[in-house]
Design a protein around this motif. Structure first.
Motif, PDB file in Angstrom:
ATOM      1  N   PHE A 161      11.555   7.094  -2.625  1.00 32.94           N
ATOM      2  CA  PHE A 161      10.407   6.593  -2.419  1.00 32.94           C
ATOM      3  C   PHE A 161       9.737   7.397  -2.921  1.00 32.94           C
ATOM      4  CE2 PHE A 161      12.294   2.833  -1.378  1.00 32.94           C
ATOM      5  CZ  PHE A 161      12.644   1.841  -2.898  1.00 32.94           C
ATOM      6  N   PHE A 162       8.967   8.312  -2.262  1.00 35.38           N
ATOM      7  CA  PHE A 162       7.976   9.354  -2.054  1.00 35.38           C
ATOM      8  C   PHE A 162       8.161  10.749  -3.294  1.00 35.38           C
ATOM      9  CE2 PHE A 162       5.984   6.745   1.027  1.00 35.38           C
ATOM     10  CZ  PHE A 162       4.023   6.877   0.319  1.00 35.38           C
ATOM     11  N   GLY A 163       9.648  11.094  -2.701  1.00 39.46           N
ATOM     12  CA  GLY A 163      10.101  11.711  -2.804  1.00 39.46           C
ATOM     13  C   GLY A 163      10.882  11.990  -5.145  1.00 39.46           C
ATOM     14  N   ALA A 164      11.123  10.831  -4.915  1.00 37.85           N
ATOM     15  CA  ALA A 164      11.925  10.726  -6.526  1.00 37.85           C
ATOM     16  C   ALA A 164      10.504  11.185  -7.645  1.00 37.85           C
ATOM     17  CB  ALA A 164      12.483   8.781  -6.677  1.00 37.85           C
ATOM     18  N   PRO A 165       8.930  10.391  -7.528  1.00 40.37           N
ATOM     19  CA  PRO A 165       8.443  10.360  -8.304  1.00 40.37           C
ATOM     20  C   PRO A 165       7.959  12.362  -8.346  1.00 40.37           C
ATOM     21  CG  PRO A 165       7.499   9.127  -7.039  1.00 40.37           C
ATOM     22  CD  PRO A 165       9.466   9.571  -6.869  1.00 40.37           C
ATOM     23  N   LEU A 166       8.104  12.851  -7.539  1.00 40.30           N
ATOM     24  CA  LEU A 166       7.938  14.130  -8.167  1.00 40.30           C
ATOM     25  C   LEU A 166       8.717  14.655  -8.351  1.00 40.30           C
ATOM     26  CD1 LEU A 166       6.117  14.432  -4.056  1.00 40.30           C
ATOM     27  CD2 LEU A 166       5.079  14.403  -6.751  1.00 40.30           C
ATOM     28  N   LEU A 167      10.051  14.735  -7.908  1.00 38.38           N
ATOM     29  CA  LEU A 167      11.401  15.134  -8.682  1.00 38.38           C
ATOM     30  C   LEU A 167      10.791  15.668  -9.389  1.00 38.38           C
ATOM     31  CD1 LEU A 167      14.073  14.576  -5.972  1.00 38.38           C
ATOM     32  CD2 LEU A 167      12.568  15.998  -5.719  1.00 38.38           C
ATOM     33  N   VAL A 213      17.186  15.392 -11.908  1.00 38.43           N
ATOM     34  CA  VAL A 213      17.249  13.953 -10.633  1.00 38.43           C
ATOM     35  C   VAL A 213      18.108  13.148 -11.262  1.00 38.43           C
ATOM     36  CG1 VAL A 213      14.723  12.577 -10.719  1.00 38.43           C
ATOM     37  CG2 VAL A 213      14.807  15.733 -11.824  1.00 38.43           C
ATOM     38  N   SER A 214      17.969  12.133 -12.157  1.00 35.70           N
ATOM     39  CA  SER A 214      18.963  11.272 -11.668  1.00 35.70           C
ATOM     40  C   SER A 214      20.213  11.402 -11.477  1.00 35.70           C
ATOM     41  CB  SER A 214      19.754  11.063 -13.111  1.00 35.70           C
ATOM     42  OG  SER A 214      18.758  11.147 -14.190  1.00 35.70           O
ATOM     43  N   LEU A 215      20.979  12.456 -10.890  1.00 33.82           N
ATOM     44  CA  LEU A 215      21.621  12.547  -9.883  1.00 33.82           C
ATOM     45  C   LEU A 215      21.145  12.162  -8.101  1.00 33.82           C
ATOM     46  CD1 LEU A 215      24.119  14.941 -11.591  1.00 33.82           C
ATOM     47  CD2 LEU A 215      24.294  12.337 -11.244  1.00 33.82           C
ATOM     48  N   PHE A 216      20.201  12.418  -7.954  1.00 38.96           N
ATOM     49  CA  PHE A 216      19.536  12.642  -6.936  1.00 38.96           C
ATOM     50  C   PHE A 216      20.352  11.763  -6.142  1.00 38.96           C
ATOM     51  CE2 PHE A 216      16.059  10.866  -5.252  1.00 38.96           C
ATOM     52  CZ  PHE A 216      16.311  11.222  -3.287  1.00 38.96           C
ATOM     53  N   GLN A 217      19.264  10.095  -6.345  1.00 36.78           N
ATOM     54  CA  GLN A 217      18.870   8.261  -5.658  1.00 36.78           C
ATOM     55  C   GLN A 217      20.578   8.665  -5.275  1.00 36.78           C
ATOM     56  OE1 GLN A 217      16.739   5.960  -7.326  1.00 36.78           O
ATOM     57  NE2 GLN A 217      18.039   4.089  -6.685  1.00 36.78           N
ATOM     58  N   LEU A 270       0.739  -1.047  -0.136  1.00 37.18           N
ATOM     59  CA  LEU A 270      -0.186   0.083   0.202  1.00 37.18           C
ATOM     60  C   LEU A 270       0.971   1.245  -0.312  1.00 37.18           C
ATOM     61  CD1 LEU A 270      -3.216   1.503   0.274  1.00 37.18           C
ATOM     62  CD2 LEU A 270      -2.833   1.435   2.446  1.00 37.18           C
ATOM     63  N   ILE A 271       1.980   1.748   1.034  1.00 34.60           N
ATOM     64  CA  ILE A 271       2.872   1.836   0.883  1.00 34.60           C
ATOM     65  C   ILE A 271       3.070   3.057  -0.492  1.00 34.60           C
ATOM     66  CG2 ILE A 271       4.732   3.126   1.818  1.00 34.60           C
ATOM     67  CD1 ILE A 271       3.793   1.690   4.341  1.00 34.60           C
ATOM     68  N   PHE A 272       4.437   1.503  -1.178  1.00 34.06           N
ATOM     69  CA  PHE A 272       4.628   1.903  -2.265  1.00 34.06           C
ATOM     70  C   PHE A 272       3.774   2.626  -3.177  1.00 34.06           C
ATOM     71  CE2 PHE A 272       7.709   0.151   0.233  1.00 34.06           C
ATOM     72  CZ  PHE A 272       9.006   0.972   0.303  1.00 34.06           C
ATOM     73  N   SER A 273       2.422   1.720  -3.310  1.00 33.92           N
ATOM     74  CA  SER A 273       1.650   2.013  -4.335  1.00 33.92           C
ATOM     75  C   SER A 273       1.181   3.536  -3.990  1.00 33.92           C
ATOM     76  CB  SER A 273       0.794   1.258  -3.895  1.00 33.92           C
ATOM     77  OG  SER A 273       1.355  -0.271  -4.678  1.00 33.92           O
ATOM     78  N   LEU A 274       1.149   3.710  -3.360  1.00 31.23           N
ATOM     79  CA  LEU A 274       0.692   5.296  -3.135  1.00 31.23           C
ATOM     80  C   LEU A 274       1.915   6.480  -3.889  1.00 31.23           C
ATOM     81  CD1 LEU A 274      -0.377   5.506   1.050  1.00 31.23           C
ATOM     82  CD2 LEU A 274      -1.946   5.639  -1.331  1.00 31.23           C
ATOM     83  N   THR A 275       3.353   6.314  -3.618  1.00 29.45           N
ATOM     84  CA  THR A 275       4.248   6.828  -4.403  1.00 29.45           C
ATOM     85  C   THR A 275       3.870   6.627  -5.633  1.00 29.45           C
ATOM     86  OG1 THR A 275       5.141   4.328  -4.879  1.00 29.45           O
ATOM     87  CG2 THR A 275       5.865   5.859  -2.594  1.00 29.45           C
ATOM     88  N   MET A 276       2.956   6.284  -6.595  1.00 28.06           N
ATOM     89  CA  MET A 276       2.989   6.116  -7.914  1.00 28.06           C
ATOM     90  C   MET A 276       1.855   7.509  -7.949  1.00 28.06           C
ATOM     91  SD  MET A 276       2.788   1.833  -9.125  1.00 28.06           S
ATOM     92  CE  MET A 276       1.270   1.937  -8.516  1.00 28.06           C
ATOM     93  N   ILE A 277       0.734   7.272  -7.009  1.00 26.68           N
ATOM     94  CA  ILE A 277      -0.322   8.818  -7.519  1.00 26.68           C
ATOM     95  C   ILE A 277      -0.479   9.604  -7.934  1.00 26.68           C
ATOM     96  CG2 ILE A 277      -2.128  10.285  -6.475  1.00 26.68           C
ATOM     97  CD1 ILE A 277      -2.218   7.616  -4.194  1.00 26.68           C
ATOM     98  N   PRO A 278       1.133  10.238  -7.814  1.00 25.09           N
ATOM     99  CA  PRO A 278       1.703  11.689  -8.286  1.00 25.09           C
ATOM    100  C   PRO A 278       1.292  11.333  -9.910  1.00 25.09           C
ATOM    101  CG  PRO A 278       2.083  11.530  -6.569  1.00 25.09           C
ATOM    102  CD  PRO A 278       2.372  10.247  -6.659  1.00 25.09           C
ATOM    103  N   SER A 279       2.102  10.779 -10.504  1.00 25.84           N
ATOM    104  CA  SER A 279       2.657  10.966 -12.090  1.00 25.84           C
ATOM    105  C   SER A 279       1.345   9.729 -12.806  1.00 25.84           C
ATOM    106  CB  SER A 279       3.838   9.591 -11.607  1.00 25.84           C
ATOM    107  OG  SER A 279       3.554   8.353 -11.346  1.00 25.84           O
TER     108      SER A 279
END
Length: 398
Positions: free
Chosen positions: A309-315, A202-206, A21-30
């Protein structure tokens, strides 16, 4: 069957579902992002024209008025600017994702469409690629649609004028009416061909973020194994931890920049500036993570993993494509967004390393984190008495 009686085994379905559930929520913004208040500039320098019947015509002003009155359902925030120079300055300062520029002779050329020597007016669409590729492309599509609509209206008006006058349309006029208004699309602050389609920052962030976590955890574990007899020793250890973190920051900053430039193939326009900025970023993250670990221990690690995990999709997204919740309550609190913003300026806006907003905020995060880290030296010292000392003391008491 003993395995099935273990509490952890019984709880495993709940734990796994919670993780899913937690990691599914990370997909919502995209998922199906739609723009809201996407800032697009429009500037008209049209001087207008006086028609033979003494009527004054300024189609540039009419277009701007129609654009601003159009029902875009809050998708676009139109910003009227006074000159092309001012709009280009705004693009360089990342105020707009794109701009429509109507030239001085627009009305004059449009009026010529009904003459024997028609000359199609031209507008410019400036696309601010470096600000955010996806948002800039969306803004470009919106402006292209605007120009296409204007083309349709102008073509209809000119043909109606010919019909009222009972005249015929020459071959030259017919050719001009196919596209009565031409458009010139210009990419400003271009992303180039070796920038991961504009997502190199964004690629350099991780790697920087994960390196910060690992470096902080290693030094935290080392310090935790040491025994300190007073707060002076503890403070000295914390200062040493900070110095080691500074050395790691330089190694990571220059190392990550060299790897990105030579191995991965990312175009690094300013090697030293980029390396120093990544060093500042790493050091800021290192101090922030170390400060939290110094107070709550390894229990703080999940915070940083979830932030990843929550921040990477938003960046990779423009804030205008996020929901109010993600924009106000998650994105605005992400420290790594300042890393991405700073790298965008270095990569695409021809800006060297300077005390701009992203760099200043990263330094402020690092300074506050340093104070919190050093303050942890004031915590009570839990001294463990060695076993031999305990035995001797017991014998003396006897």
């Amino acid at each position: 069957m003993k395995l099935l009686k273990q509490r952890l085994v019984l709880l495993s379905p709940v734990i796994i579902l919670a993780v899913v559930l937690i990691f599914s929520l990370t997909m919502i913004p995209s998922i199906n992002p739609t723009p809201t208040n996407l800032p697009i500039a429009v500037v008209t320098e049209d001087a207008g024209v006086t028609l033979p019947n003494q009527q004054k015509l300024n189609m540039g002003d009419t277009i701007v008025e129609n654009i601003q009155n159009a029902n875009e359902e809050d998708a676009v925030h139109w910003i009227e600017v006074n000159s092309e120079e001012e709009v280009r300055d705004g693009l360089n300062h990342q105020d707009y994702y794109a701009a429509l520029v109507i030239p001085e002779n627009f009305s004059q050329k449009q009026a010529s469409l009904q003459t024997q020597k028609p000359s199609a007016p031209e507008v410019q669409i400036l696309v601010n690629q470096g600000m955010n590729t996806a948002a800039a492309n969306a803004a470009s599509q919106i402006l292209n649609q605007v120009v296409d609509n204007v083309n349709h209206n102008v073509r209809t008006q000119v043909l109606e004028g010919f019909e009222k006058q009972g005249g015929t349309v020459t071959t030259t006029q017919a050719s001009a009416l196919v596209t009565p208004i031409t458009k010139k699309v210009v990419n400003v602050n271009e992303i180039g061909t070796h920038s991961a389609n504009g997502n190199a920052p964004v690629s350099l962030f991780q790697p920087i973020w994960m390196g910060s976590i690992i470096g902080s955890v290693i030094l935290f574990l080392v310090i935790n194994r040491l025994v300190f007899t007073n707060r002076i020793e503890t403070l000295a250890a914390k200062l040493t931890q900070v110095l080691v973190g500074g050395v790691l920051a330089l190694l990571v900053g220059f190392g990550a920049t060299w790897i990105s430039d030579n191995w991965i193939g990312i175009d690094i326009p300013r090697f030293t500036d980029t390396a120093l900025f990544l060093s500042i970023t790493y050091f800021s993250f290192f101090l922030m993570i170390s400060a939290i670990l110094s107070w709550i221990g390894l229990r703080g690690i999940p915070i940083f993993i979830l932030t990843l995990f929550f921040g990477a999709p938003l960046l990779a997204m423009a804030p205008e494509f996020m929901s109010d919740f993600y924009r106000e309550w998650i994105y605005s609190w992400l420290p790594m967004r300042f890393m991405v913003e700073g790298l965008r300026e270095l990569f695409f806006f021809d800006q060297g390393l300077r005390l701009n907003a992203p760099t200043t905020i990263l330094l402020e995060i690092g300074f506050v984190s340093l104070l919190v880290l050093l303050a942890s030296a004031l915590k009570p010292i839990l001294r463990t008495v060695p076993e031999k000392e305990t035995v001797v003391q017991t014998q003396l008491d006897a």
